[in-house]
Design an enzyme around this catalytic site. Structure first.
Site, PDB file in Angstrom:
ATOM      1  N   ASP A   1      -2.925  13.205   5.449  1.00 15.95           N
ATOM      2  CA  ASP A   1      -2.612  11.948   6.128  1.00 15.95           C
ATOM      3  C   ASP A   1      -1.347  12.079   6.970  1.00 15.95           C
ATOM      4  O   ASP A   1      -0.471  12.900   6.684  1.00 15.95           O
ATOM      5  CB  ASP A   1      -2.382  10.829   5.107  1.00 15.95           C
ATOM      6  CG  ASP A   1      -3.683  10.285   4.563  1.00 15.95           C
ATOM      7  OD1 ASP A   1      -4.712  10.468   5.215  1.00 15.95           O
ATOM      8  OD2 ASP A   1      -3.656   9.686   3.478  1.00 15.95           O
TER       9      ASP A   1
ATOM     10  N   PRO B   1      13.820  -8.076   2.357  1.00 12.47           N
ATOM     11  CA  PRO B   1      14.242  -7.456   3.620  1.00 12.47           C
ATOM     12  C   PRO B   1      15.466  -6.558   3.482  1.00 12.47           C
ATOM     13  O   PRO B   1      15.725  -5.728   4.350  1.00 12.47           O
ATOM     14  CB  PRO B   1      14.561  -8.666   4.514  1.00 12.47           C
ATOM     15  CG  PRO B   1      13.817  -9.807   3.905  1.00 12.47           C
ATOM     16  CD  PRO B   1      13.824  -9.543   2.437  1.00 12.47           C
TER      17      PRO B   1
ATOM     18  N   GLU C   1      14.513 -19.089  -0.024  1.00 10.27           N
ATOM     19  CA  GLU C   1      15.646 -18.488   0.667  1.00 10.27           C
ATOM     20  C   GLU C   1      16.005 -17.106   0.113  1.00 10.27           C
ATOM     21  O   GLU C   1      16.502 -16.256   0.822  1.00 10.27           O
ATOM     22  CB  GLU C   1      16.865 -19.410   0.563  1.00 10.27           C
ATOM     23  CG  GLU C   1      18.079 -18.942   1.351  1.00 10.27           C
ATOM     24  CD  GLU C   1      17.836 -18.922   2.857  1.00 10.27           C
ATOM     25  OE1 GLU C   1      18.551 -18.197   3.557  1.00 10.27           O
ATOM     26  OE2 GLU C   1      16.921 -19.636   3.319  1.00 10.27           O
TER      27      GLU C   1
ATOM     28  N   ARG D   1      -4.058   4.832  -3.617  1.00 11.11           N
ATOM     29  CA  ARG D   1      -4.914   5.834  -2.965  1.00 11.11           C
ATOM     30  C   ARG D   1      -4.428   7.265  -3.223  1.00 11.11           C
ATOM     31  O   ARG D   1      -5.159   8.217  -2.999  1.00 11.11           O
ATOM     32  CB  ARG D   1      -5.003   5.566  -1.462  1.00 11.11           C
ATOM     33  CG  ARG D   1      -3.712   5.792  -0.705  1.00 11.11           C
ATOM     34  CD  ARG D   1      -3.810   5.310   0.726  1.00 11.11           C
ATOM     35  NE  ARG D   1      -4.913   5.920   1.439  1.00 11.11           N
ATOM     36  CZ  ARG D   1      -4.875   7.122   1.990  1.00 11.11           C
ATOM     37  NH1 ARG D   1      -3.761   7.858   1.879  1.00 11.11           N
ATOM     38  NH2 ARG D   1      -5.912   7.613   2.636  1.00 11.11           N
TER      39      ARG D   1
END
Length: 263
Positions: free
Chosen positions: A182, A102, A129, A167
């Site tokens: 895209d 994160p 953790e 991709r």
């Protein structure tokens, strides 16, 4: 391209590795995909890869030794597979070693295009953790996050990144222009698409798309992309590469939106 995923749950990866565009790219030999269980490198009789944090506190922390050993194993294996002597330090190809967490920089299409140019990616998927800080300081080259929320592990984020990178490899998609147009690849959201039938339940395909005039169709699509981006992700317009014509179109679209709001 070679991609290795260090994980405690390799079975989570194999399903993605064998299906859809990623699976086809693997079959074609465009990409080599490996899931490596770093518990195999724990080096202790209990096969433990985590321990309590120094200084106290809740949760468990991933130990550095099994992850370092797993990465070194992957590097040696990669060197051997490519016919090179020694480990990666002696070779020209330096892998990107990516920690999914994160705290990393938020992943986007530009990073996908950057990683797609690499020959070797190694993803480290954590649990518990967190990671021993020495993994961050002395092993990884990148830290990535797919959003401001917390998951139970790094596998799903890593697989998300892998899908978006694979991709982009030449030959991975049936239509090579698909990746170019895209959303986010041009800095804008993608224009709307339509297919047959030309009318469905009273809803018709825009006449422009049926005109056969390719230059006008491209102009319509560009305006639609600008309008959709203005409505849904105006923040993207701050960094998008806009022509003078684009800027004039946006000015007109904003004026039209203002008139509509005031009616």
């Amino acid at each position: 391209m070679r991609i290795d995923v260090l994980t405690l749950f390799p079975e989570m990866c194999e399903g993605v590795f064998g299906t859809s565009i990623v699976g086809k790219a693997r079959e074609k030999g465009i990409v080599t995909l490996n899931a490596v269980n770093f518990r195999d490198f724990s080096g202790n009789k209990h096969n433990s890869v985590d321990d309590t944090p120094y200084g106290g506190g809740g949760g468990m922390v991933l130990k550095p030794d099994p992850i370092f050993a797993a990465v070194e194993h992957v590097l040696a294996q990669s060197a051997a597979d490519s016919g090179q002597d020694g480990v990666v330090e002696d070779t020209a190809v330096k892998p990107r070693i990516i920690l999914m967490c994160p705290q990393g920089r938020t992943y986007n299409q530009q990073i996908a295009e950057e990683l797609a140019q690499e020959q070797h990616l190694i993803f480290i998927c954590g649990h518990y953790e967190g990671y021993d800080e020495r993994i961050r300081e002395h092993l990884v080259t990148d830290e990535l996050s797919i959003g401001d929320y917390v998951l139970t592990g790094g596998e799903l984020p890593a697989l998300t990144v892998i899908d978006s990178v694979v991709r982009l490899q030449p030959g991975a998609l049936g239509n090579e222009t698909s990746a170019v147009t895209d959303s986010f690849s041009t800095g804008l959201l993608e224009y709307p698409h339509y297919t047959r039938p030309a009318e469905f339940r009273g809803w018709k395909v825009p006449d422009m798309l049926l005109s056969g005039h390719h230059a006008n169709i491209e102009g319509w699509r560009r305006e639609q992309a600008l309008q959709r981006t203005l409505e849904r992700r105006p923040d993207l317009l701050e960094t998008a590469a806009l022509t003078e014509k684009d800027k004039q179109t946006l000015k007109r679209l904003r004026e039209q939106a203002s008139i509509k709001d005031n009616q």
